[in-house]
Motif scaffolding. Structure first.
Motif, PDB file in Angstrom:
ATOM      1  N   ALA A  85       0.860  -1.184   0.000  1.00 28.17           N
ATOM      2  CA  ALA A  85       0.000   0.000   0.000  1.00 28.17           C
ATOM      3  C   ALA A  85       0.895   1.232   0.000  1.00 28.17           C
ATOM      4  O   ALA A  85       1.642   1.470   0.947  1.00 28.17           O
ATOM      5  CB  ALA A  85      -0.905   0.004   1.222  1.00 28.17           C
ATOM      6  N   LEU A  86       0.853   1.989  -1.082  1.00 26.04           N
ATOM      7  CA  LEU A  86       1.649   3.202  -1.213  1.00 26.04           C
ATOM      8  C   LEU A  86       0.796   4.396  -0.792  1.00 26.04           C
ATOM      9  O   LEU A  86      -0.280   4.627  -1.347  1.00 26.04           O
ATOM     10  CB  LEU A  86       2.120   3.376  -2.658  1.00 26.04           C
ATOM     11  CG  LEU A  86       3.026   2.255  -3.188  1.00 26.04           C
ATOM     12  CD1 LEU A  86       3.309   2.473  -4.675  1.00 26.04           C
ATOM     13  CD2 LEU A  86       4.326   2.195  -2.397  1.00 26.04           C
ATOM     14  N   VAL A  87       1.297   5.139   0.181  1.00 26.59           N
ATOM     15  CA  VAL A  87       0.512   6.200   0.802  1.00 26.59           C
ATOM     16  C   VAL A  87       1.125   7.565   0.509  1.00 26.59           C
ATOM     17  O   VAL A  87       2.330   7.765   0.685  1.00 26.59           O
ATOM     18  CB  VAL A  87       0.438   5.998   2.330  1.00 26.59           C
ATOM     19  CG1 VAL A  87      -0.409   7.095   2.975  1.00 26.59           C
ATOM     20  CG2 VAL A  87      -0.107   4.623   2.670  1.00 26.59           C
ATOM     21  N   SER A  88       0.313   8.493   0.057  1.00 30.50           N
ATOM     22  CA  SER A  88       0.741   9.887  -0.075  1.00 30.50           C
ATOM     23  C   SER A  88      -0.324  10.774   0.555  1.00 30.50           C
ATOM     24  O   SER A  88      -1.503  10.410   0.628  1.00 30.50           O
ATOM     25  CB  SER A  88       0.971  10.268  -1.542  1.00 30.50           C
ATOM     26  OG  SER A  88      -0.186  10.045  -2.313  1.00 30.50           O
ATOM     27  N   TYR A  89       0.111  11.953   0.993  1.00 32.22           N
ATOM     28  CA  TYR A  89      -0.799  12.783   1.784  1.00 32.22           C
ATOM     29  C   TYR A  89      -0.263  14.198   1.862  1.00 32.22           C
ATOM     30  O   TYR A  89       0.891  14.472   1.520  1.00 32.22           O
ATOM     31  CB  TYR A  89      -0.917  12.214   3.200  1.00 32.22           C
ATOM     32  CG  TYR A  89       0.415  12.027   3.885  1.00 32.22           C
ATOM     33  CD1 TYR A  89       1.025  13.063   4.591  1.00 32.22           C
ATOM     34  CD2 TYR A  89       1.100  10.812   3.788  1.00 32.22           C
ATOM     35  CE1 TYR A  89       2.266  12.894   5.187  1.00 32.22           C
ATOM     36  CE2 TYR A  89       2.344  10.638   4.391  1.00 32.22           C
ATOM     37  CZ  TYR A  89       2.912  11.677   5.089  1.00 32.22           C
ATOM     38  OH  TYR A  89       4.142  11.518   5.677  1.00 32.22           O
ATOM     39  N   GLY A  90      -1.091  15.108   2.348  1.00 26.36           N
ATOM     40  CA  GLY A  90      -0.655  16.485   2.578  1.00 26.36           C
ATOM     41  C   GLY A  90      -1.645  17.491   2.047  1.00 26.36           C
ATOM     42  O   GLY A  90      -2.847  17.219   1.929  1.00 26.36           O
ATOM     43  N   LEU A  91      -1.149  18.689   1.724  1.00 25.14           N
ATOM     44  CA  LEU A  91      -1.938  19.719   1.065  1.00 25.14           C
ATOM     45  C   LEU A  91      -1.709  19.590  -0.439  1.00 25.14           C
ATOM     46  O   LEU A  91      -0.619  19.210  -0.862  1.00 25.14           O
ATOM     47  CB  LEU A  91      -1.534  21.112   1.544  1.00 25.14           C
ATOM     48  CG  LEU A  91      -1.668  21.386   3.046  1.00 25.14           C
ATOM     49  CD1 LEU A  91      -1.254  22.830   3.353  1.00 25.14           C
ATOM     50  CD2 LEU A  91      -3.071  21.120   3.535  1.00 25.14           C
ATOM     51  N   ASP A  92      -2.736  19.913  -1.221  1.00 28.10           N
ATOM     52  CA  ASP A  92      -2.607  19.648  -2.660  1.00 28.10           C
ATOM     53  C   ASP A  92      -1.872  20.742  -3.434  1.00 28.10           C
ATOM     54  O   ASP A  92      -1.755  20.670  -4.656  1.00 28.10           O
ATOM     55  CB  ASP A  92      -3.979  19.400  -3.281  1.00 28.10           C
ATOM     56  CG  ASP A  92      -4.866  20.641  -3.309  1.00 28.10           C
ATOM     57  OD1 ASP A  92      -4.390  21.715  -2.889  1.00 28.10           O
ATOM     58  OD2 ASP A  92      -6.024  20.530  -3.752  1.00 28.10           O
ATOM     59  N   GLY A  93      -1.358  21.743  -2.747  1.00 29.63           N
ATOM     60  CA  GLY A  93      -0.545  22.753  -3.418  1.00 29.63           C
ATOM     61  C   GLY A  93      -1.317  23.955  -3.918  1.00 29.63           C
ATOM     62  O   GLY A  93      -0.700  24.942  -4.346  1.00 29.63           O
ATOM     63  N   THR A  94      -2.637  23.905  -3.876  1.00 29.24           N
ATOM     64  CA  THR A  94      -3.419  25.055  -4.305  1.00 29.24           C
ATOM     65  C   THR A  94      -3.421  26.126  -3.214  1.00 29.24           C
ATOM     66  O   THR A  94      -3.258  25.835  -2.033  1.00 29.24           O
ATOM     67  CB  THR A  94      -4.874  24.665  -4.615  1.00 29.24           C
ATOM     68  OG1 THR A  94      -5.471  24.088  -3.440  1.00 29.24           O
ATOM     69  CG2 THR A  94      -4.926  23.648  -5.739  1.00 29.24           C
ATOM     70  N   GLU A  95      -3.598  27.368  -3.600  1.00 32.02           N
ATOM     71  CA  GLU A  95      -3.634  28.466  -2.642  1.00 32.02           C
ATOM     72  C   GLU A  95      -4.890  28.363  -1.781  1.00 32.02           C
ATOM     73  O   GLU A  95      -5.967  28.034  -2.276  1.00 32.02           O
ATOM     74  CB  GLU A  95      -3.628  29.806  -3.374  1.00 32.02           C
ATOM     75  CG  GLU A  95      -2.306  30.147  -4.052  1.00 32.02           C
ATOM     76  CD  GLU A  95      -1.187  30.358  -3.043  1.00 32.02           C
ATOM     77  OE1 GLU A  95      -1.461  30.916  -1.968  1.00 32.02           O
ATOM     78  OE2 GLU A  95      -0.043  29.959  -3.337  1.00 32.02           O
ATOM     79  N   PRO A  96      -4.752  28.619  -0.473  1.00 34.01           N
ATOM     80  CA  PRO A  96      -5.953  28.600   0.374  1.00 34.01           C
ATOM     81  C   PRO A  96      -6.950  29.667  -0.076  1.00 34.01           C
ATOM     82  O   PRO A  96      -6.560  30.724  -0.584  1.00 34.01           O
ATOM     83  CB  PRO A  96      -5.395  28.900   1.775  1.00 34.01           C
ATOM     84  CG  PRO A  96      -4.078  29.559   1.543  1.00 34.01           C
ATOM     85  CD  PRO A  96      -3.538  28.968   0.283  1.00 34.01           C
ATOM     86  N   LYS A  97      -8.227  29.372   0.098  1.00 33.39           N
ATOM     87  CA  LYS A  97      -9.280  30.297  -0.315  1.00 33.39           C
ATOM     88  C   LYS A  97      -9.925  30.932   0.916  1.00 33.39           C
ATOM     89  O   LYS A  97     -10.104  30.286   1.941  1.00 33.39           O
ATOM     90  CB  LYS A  97     -10.342  29.554  -1.125  1.00 33.39           C
ATOM     91  CG  LYS A  97      -9.822  28.987  -2.441  1.00 33.39           C
ATOM     92  CD  LYS A  97     -10.923  28.278  -3.203  1.00 33.39           C
ATOM     93  CE  LYS A  97     -10.404  27.713  -4.529  1.00 33.39           C
ATOM     94  NZ  LYS A  97     -11.466  26.995  -5.278  1.00 33.39           N
TER      95      LYS A  97
END
Length: 206
Positions: A85-97
């Protein structure tokens, strides 16, 4: 007067509503996923630099528990598992709105009906409470891959799960449990579909 009372009660109920994490969950999988009760699996970070991070090490046992619950036998990678199971995570890089909401201010606005002395509640003139906050886009992705092909450029996947959640927490850590619950709420879910899930949340980003 009744209208004011209904509005006031509505505001109170809204204030008492328990917070939730809203998530979009998308899953794709192959027929091989139906035989997972006889298969072993190990968990790895998709990005090698995350593999030894304390953040990933805190997430891994929670993911292992979920995979075990749905039928996999979780093992170490050194034990030659059937799947990884390959796991990735975090914020998607878009600017917060920025998001803003306004609600009328309620309070005592006058005497009661028929000239009585008891005040009644209602909207206080044109007064409004305005709140503004930033919303961040967080994600969790899990790919289940045939262990024999995991290091090849043409790895054989049997499952691809994606969760996206937008909210005030500026990191995934504050909502990880809820985002993970969303992914596994109806595992493996509807193949090729995106579903909207609400998960209860304590409102804390810590």
């Amino acid at each position: 007067m009744r209208l004011f009372i209904f509005l006031f009660v509505g505001v109170l109920l809204a204030a008492c509503t328990k917070p939730t994490i809203d998530a979009n969950v998308t899953a794709f999988y192959t027929p091989e996923l139906t035989t997972i009760d006889t298969k072993t699996i190990a968990i790895r970070a998709q990005e090698e630099n995350q593999e030894s991070s304390l953040e990933f090490l805190s997430y891994r046992p929670k993911i292992e528990a979920k995979l075990s619950y749905v039928g996999f036998t979780v093992v170490k990678e050194t034990e030659n598992p059937d799947y990884i199971a390959l796991v990735s995570y975090g914020l998607d890089g878009t600017e917060p709105k920025s998001s803003t909401t306004s609600s009328p201010v309620f309070g005592s606005v006058g005497i009661g009906a028929y000239g009585g002395r008891s005040p009644f509640f209602g909207s206080v003139g044109q007064s409004y409470n305005t709140q503004t906050w930033q919303e961040y886009s967080r994600f969790l992705a899990i790919d289940i891959v045939d262990a024999d092909t995991v290091r090849s450029s043409n790895s054989a996947r049997i499952y691809e799960g994606r969760v996206k959640s937008v909210g005030r927490c500026p990191t995934l850590a504050g909502v990880f449990d809820e985002v993970l619950d969303a992914m596994f709420e109806d595992f493996p879910g509807a193949n090729g579909k995106t579903v909207f899930v609400k998960i209860p949340w304590d409102g804390s980003c810590e």
